[in-house]
Scaffold this motif. Structure first.
Motif, PDB file in Angstrom:
ATOM      1  N   TYR A 194      20.399 100.526 -32.396  1.00 22.18           N
ATOM      2  CA  TYR A 194      19.637  99.396 -32.930  1.00 22.18           C
ATOM      3  C   TYR A 194      20.609  98.296 -33.330  1.00 22.18           C
ATOM      4  CZ  TYR A 194      20.855 100.955 -37.684  1.00 22.18           C
ATOM      5  OH  TYR A 194      21.541 101.318 -38.825  1.00 22.18           O
ATOM      6  N   TRP A 195      20.101  97.091 -33.442  1.00 23.12           N
ATOM      7  CA  TRP A 195      20.926  95.915 -33.748  1.00 23.12           C
ATOM      8  C   TRP A 195      20.364  95.204 -34.975  1.00 23.12           C
ATOM      9  CZ3 TRP A 195      24.923  93.616 -30.529  1.00 23.12           C
ATOM     10  CH2 TRP A 195      25.274  94.416 -29.426  1.00 23.12           C
ATOM     11  N   THR A 196      21.268  94.646 -35.767  1.00 27.26           N
ATOM     12  CA  THR A 196      20.861  93.789 -36.873  1.00 27.26           C
ATOM     13  C   THR A 196      21.344  92.375 -36.587  1.00 27.26           C
ATOM     14  OG1 THR A 196      22.868  94.357 -38.104  1.00 27.26           O
ATOM     15  CG2 THR A 196      20.874  95.621 -38.602  1.00 27.26           C
ATOM     16  N   ILE A 197      20.549  91.409 -37.046  1.00 23.82           N
ATOM     17  CA  ILE A 197      20.872  90.004 -36.834  1.00 23.82           C
ATOM     18  C   ILE A 197      21.019  89.347 -38.199  1.00 23.82           C
ATOM     19  CG2 ILE A 197      20.249  87.888 -35.614  1.00 23.82           C
ATOM     20  CD1 ILE A 197      20.365  90.324 -33.765  1.00 23.82           C
ATOM     21  N   ASP A 198      22.242  88.953 -38.543  1.00 24.27           N
ATOM     22  CA  ASP A 198      22.517  88.301 -39.821  1.00 24.27           C
ATOM     23  C   ASP A 198      22.897  86.842 -39.585  1.00 24.27           C
ATOM     24  OD1 ASP A 198      22.066  90.685 -41.033  1.00 24.27           O
ATOM     25  OD2 ASP A 198      24.133  91.007 -41.715  1.00 24.27           O
ATOM     26  N   VAL A 225      15.071  95.646 -32.348  1.00 23.04           N
ATOM     27  CA  VAL A 225      16.081  95.157 -31.402  1.00 23.04           C
ATOM     28  C   VAL A 225      16.984  96.334 -31.057  1.00 23.04           C
ATOM     29  CG1 VAL A 225      17.922  93.489 -30.999  1.00 23.04           C
ATOM     30  CG2 VAL A 225      16.000  92.879 -32.487  1.00 23.04           C
ATOM     31  N   THR A 226      16.940  96.780 -29.783  1.00 21.21           N
ATOM     32  CA  THR A 226      17.621  98.035 -29.435  1.00 21.21           C
ATOM     33  C   THR A 226      18.692  97.885 -28.359  1.00 21.21           C
ATOM     34  OG1 THR A 226      15.854  98.532 -27.853  1.00 21.21           O
ATOM     35  CG2 THR A 226      15.644  99.460 -30.081  1.00 21.21           C
ATOM     36  N   THR A 229      21.041  92.778 -24.843  1.00 17.83           N
ATOM     37  CA  THR A 229      20.288  91.697 -24.191  1.00 17.83           C
ATOM     38  C   THR A 229      19.235  91.128 -25.131  1.00 17.83           C
ATOM     39  OG1 THR A 229      20.618  92.738 -22.032  1.00 17.83           O
ATOM     40  CG2 THR A 229      18.844  91.112 -22.215  1.00 17.83           C
ATOM     41  N   ARG A 230      18.482  92.031 -25.766  1.00 18.80           N
ATOM     42  CA  ARG A 230      17.451  91.580 -26.704  1.00 18.80           C
ATOM     43  C   ARG A 230      18.085  90.886 -27.909  1.00 18.80           C
ATOM     44  NH1 ARG A 230      13.048  89.053 -27.812  1.00 18.80           N
ATOM     45  NH2 ARG A 230      11.795  89.907 -29.542  1.00 18.80           N
ATOM     46  N   ALA A 231      19.234  91.389 -28.374  1.00 21.39           N
ATOM     47  CA  ALA A 231      19.914  90.771 -29.513  1.00 21.39           C
ATOM     48  C   ALA A 231      20.331  89.340 -29.167  1.00 21.39           C
ATOM     49  CB  ALA A 231      21.134  91.594 -29.914  1.00 21.39           C
ATOM     50  N   GLN A 466      25.843  95.862 -33.603  1.00 21.61           N
ATOM     51  CA  GLN A 466      25.285  97.077 -32.997  1.00 21.61           C
ATOM     52  C   GLN A 466      25.447  98.244 -33.966  1.00 21.61           C
ATOM     53  OE1 GLN A 466      27.603  98.837 -29.853  1.00 21.61           O
ATOM     54  NE2 GLN A 466      25.774  99.376 -28.663  1.00 21.61           N
ATOM     55  N   HIS A 467      24.423  99.076 -34.075  1.00 19.06           N
ATOM     56  CA  HIS A 467      24.459 100.266 -34.927  1.00 19.06           C
ATOM     57  C   HIS A 467      23.866 101.449 -34.164  1.00 19.06           C
ATOM     58  CE1 HIS A 467      25.090  97.570 -38.410  1.00 19.06           C
ATOM     59  NE2 HIS A 467      24.152  96.817 -37.852  1.00 19.06           N
ATOM     60  N   PHE A 468      24.170 102.621 -34.652  1.00 18.72           N
ATOM     61  CA  PHE A 468      23.546 103.841 -34.137  1.00 18.72           C
ATOM     62  C   PHE A 468      23.089 104.673 -35.332  1.00 18.72           C
ATOM     63  CE2 PHE A 468      26.395 102.504 -30.777  1.00 18.72           C
ATOM     64  CZ  PHE A 468      25.612 102.655 -29.637  1.00 18.72           C
TER      65      PHE A 468
END
Length: 764
Positions: A194-198, A225-226, A229-231, A466-468
């Motif tokens: 998963y992704w975080t957007i800061d 957001v996984t 590309t989506r991020a 990016q995170h897992f």
């Protein structure tokens, strides 16, 4: 003059009692338990109301003889063992021994209970004795009988079905199940991306970050957001929404919140916090607390420094509260005092018999004042108890919190949060730690710039990360103790023993301060879970503990309780005599030496692959090794000292080694790497030197060159320097993430350590 004999458990306590009570009293120590069940079948007679056959513990027989001799001259007997069920049982056993010796007759026998070893508390307890509690004794007898019946019936079954020397316990088995199930959960875990957007923003010259929470008015979950590309698409959307490089403040929420202090220590919470903050094992915590309770020599007088350390209560005595409030006002200011003392309620209805939480006997003895009289570990634990006790009676902390929603485009909302401590209150003295901290960083010291609704805030940069997802963590000592308490498995005073037993039986090992089950532990748990599911069930174990507590309160009879347990348990043990043996799995692969089937087997050190044709064929290999081992590598210019055949490098169950090419006719072998000499003289035999060696699992250790005549060994590199604290001939170099590199004494009871950053660079 009346001759009074008072019996306690430890010699240190006896010495203190003798001083406080004066010439009319003789104080002796039982040195712990004095009787136990005979170590053979029939110690608990299940056919005759579970009558129990006891014998004097051999190592304590000499102490009993001293007590018997003293009782012959005494007029009155005071039994002053610890104020819990075990202490009550020890007093009862002493009473039974002296009665059987014909020494009591019509002599008065009193039970004395106190929760701190101070002159006032002891004199008051002796002046207000009570009789032995039959309910407490029966509860302890029932507990001992249950442990015996489970151990003496399940352990032989484990010998037959798994491996000789194994054993099962009534409370250890559910604790093992916890650790195994957590490991299985970790192994089943499948990570998810998963992704975080800061958004990094700036207002009033101060930079801060805001996390994307909503997109097009829809709240985002963790996996919204996984992929990269989506991020990137989301990043472009946010930049497009903030075309002029600004976000708009949509909402600002300000509020104050109060954080209350934690209650004073119980046995369980002390073990947890000592594990988190001091990295003490539960056993080390209880051993050190026992020393503080029994007392240390301070300027020629033995002084008990804390109240009794086996308790579930969070109550503080009124006189203690008065003193605590006085010291708070004096040391930290009257403004740190609440208008009235904080009152905490014990959560468990089965709180142990001790009347108070763990606290200093006098908070006027500040930790820094006791430094000259305490060992390092005693001082650390006393400081922890002192601070927790002080903090629990201080005002709450007040935090100013702020949450700001910032909008890029319509419905695209990022949130920034922060807080600042306005009134530190109790936090100036103590803050409770948490287990397995994860997620966001602590925001208690991060203050956002002042912002108002409608204001436009400059965007500096967007960060895509990016995170897992991570599996649940293995149990630490603190989290295991917390979970045992939550499930009602055992009682806090037994947690240290439960953990120690699991490690001694080699059912679990500590890996980076986390418990990991061994292969043996897994097999034992699997066998018990398959065939004795009820007895490793968490609810069943907790209900049984509740029943034992009911016996201690006089609400249940102990013999019917045992009868109900035994009838079903005995039938189940009998039914499982023909159960299949776990731990052996026949494989489709055949043996490369004799072509019989191979099997996965459980050995002394875990699973391995072996031939089913054993002992005629002794082929084995490590689990996970390739089936086709590489050809043996001949060592040039080396021959076997026994038969002159070439020497070769081989691979065995424990790794590579040098062996004779003429095997099995010649069985000569030697380690592949010669141990290196540290030049440090062995501190035990004073003859050999310590050699650097590698264990069969690849871990480095240092042991005496005279092994097996001398078995001294340490895990850390040795130094030829004596310990300045205890005089031990050597120190060792230890490096941890928390404390860095230190010189430490290998004697655990010493606790000496001193920073040595130069040691990490190849220095002393």
């Amino acid at each position: 003059m009346t001759k009074n004999l008072i019996i306690v458990e430890s010699p240190a306590k006896a010495k203190t009692m003798g001083k406080y009570l004066g010439k009319g009293f003789t104080a002796l120590a039982s040195y712990g338990h004095v009787r136990d069940l005979i170590p053979k079948k029939g110690a608990v007679d299940t056919d005759h109301d579970f009558s129990m056959k006891y014998e004097v513990i051999e190592k304590n027989r000499k102490h009993i003889d001293v007590i018997i001799k003293a009782m012959k001259k005494a007029d009155v007997l005071y039994l002053a063992t610890d104020p819990d069920r075990e202490g009550e049982a020890i007093s009862w056993h002493l009473y039974e021994i002296l009665k059987d010796e014909g020494l009591l007759g019509d002599k008065p026998v009193h039970r004395v209970v106190f929760h701190e070893i101070t002159k006032g508390a002891i004199q008051k307890a002796v002046a207000e004795p009570r009789a032995l509690s039959e309910n407490l004794v029966n509860a302890q007898q029932a507990r001992r009988a249950l442990d015996y019946l489970v151990g003496f019936n399940l352990s032989p079954l484990l010998w037959k079905k798994v491996r000789r020397g194994l054993s099962a316990g009534r409370v250890q088995s559910p604790a093992l199940r916890l650790i195994v199930e957590r490991e299985e959960e970790i192994e089943r875990f499948v990570e998810r991306e998963y992704w975080t957007i800061d958004s990094e923003m700036e207002a009033s010259g101060q930079a801060f970050r805001a996390r994307l929470m909503m997109l097009s008015g829809e709240r985002l979950d963790q996996f919204a957001v996984t992929d990269a590309t989506r991020a990137a698409e989301v990043e472009a959307r946010l930049k497009d929404g903030a075309r002029d490089g600004h976000y708009r403040v949509r909402a600002v929420e300000r509020k104050q919140r109060r954080r209350n202090p934690a209650p004073p220590f119980t046995t369980s919470t002390l073990q947890q916090e000592a594990a988190r903050k001091l990295y003490f094992t539960a056993q080390r915590t209880m051993r050190t607390a026992q020393q503080l309770y029994e007392g240390v020599a301070i300027e020629g007088e033995t002084v008990g420094l804390i109240t009794y350390m086996r308790t579930d209560s969070v109550t503080l005595a009124q006189d203690a509260l008065t003193e605590i409030r006085g010291v708070i006002a004096e040391r930290f200011g009257a403004d740190k005092l609440p208008s009235a003392p904080h009152v905490y309620k014990t959560r468990s209805k089965n709180a142990q018999e001790a009347h108070e939480a763990i606290r200093p006997t006098s908070v006027g003895r500040a930790p820094e004042d006791l430094r000259p009289f305490l060992t390092p570990e005693q001082l650390k634990l006393y400081d922890l108890i002192w601070r927790r006790t002080m903090a629990c009676q201080m005002i709450p902390a007040v935090l100013d919190t702020m949450a700001v929603d910032l909008e890029a485009g319509p419905g695209d909302i990022s949130r920034a949060t922060g807080s600042v401590v306005l009134v530190p209150g109790f936090m100036t003295v103590y803050q409770e730690d948490a287990d397995d901290k994860k997620g966001e960083e602590d925001e208690s010291d991060r203050l956002l710039p002042d912002m108002r609704e409608g204001e436009r805030i400059a965007l500096k940069e967007i960060h895509k990360e990016q995170h897992f997802t991570e599996p649940p963590p293995r149990y630490s000592e603190a989290s295991l103790v917390k979970t045992l308490e939550a499930f009602g498995i055992g009682r806090p005073s037994t947690y240290a023993t439960i953990i120690q037993t699991l490690q001694q039986r080699e059912y679990v090992v500590l890996d980076k301060r986390r418990f990991k089950p061994t292969d043996v532990g897994r097999v034992v748990n699997k066998f018990l879970a398959q065939h004795f599911e009820r007895y490793v069930d968490y609810d069943f174990t907790a209900r049984l503990e509740d029943d034992l507590d009911a016996v201690s309160r006089g609400e249940k009879e102990w013999v019917p309780l045992l009868r109900n347990f035994w009838s079903e348990f005995h039938r189940q043990v009998s039914d499982k005599e023909d159960a299949e043996r776990p731990g052996v799995e026949v494989l489709a692969e055949t043996c490369p030496q004799c072509h019989k089937p191979l099997s996965k087997r459980l050995g002394r050190n875990g699973y391995f692959i072996g031939c089913t044709g054993y002992p005629e064929c002794d082929y084995t290999r490590n689990l996970g090794e390739e089936a086709e081992a590489p050809a043996a590598e001949v060592i040039p210019d080396r021959v076997c000292p026994l038969c002159a055949s070439p020497l070769v490098i081989k691979r065995g169950r424990y790794g590579r080694f040098i062996g004779c090419s003429n095997y099995p006719s010649c069985r000569h072998m030697e380690p592949l790497e010669k141990p290196s000499d540290t030049g440090v003289t062995c501190p035990e035999c004073r003859q050999g030197t310590l050699l650097k060696r590698k264990s069969r699992y690849g871990k480095i250790f240092y042991s005496c060159s005279r092994y097996p005549d001398c078995k001294y060994a340490v895990w850390n590199p040795p130094l030829a320097e004596p310990c300045p604290q205890c005089g031990h001939p050597i120190l060792t170099i230890k490096t941890t993430k928390r404390r860095g590199t230190e010189k430490v004494c290998p004697q655990k009871e010493c606790g000496y350590s001193i920073p040595c950053p130069e040691c990490a660079e190849g220095g002393p």
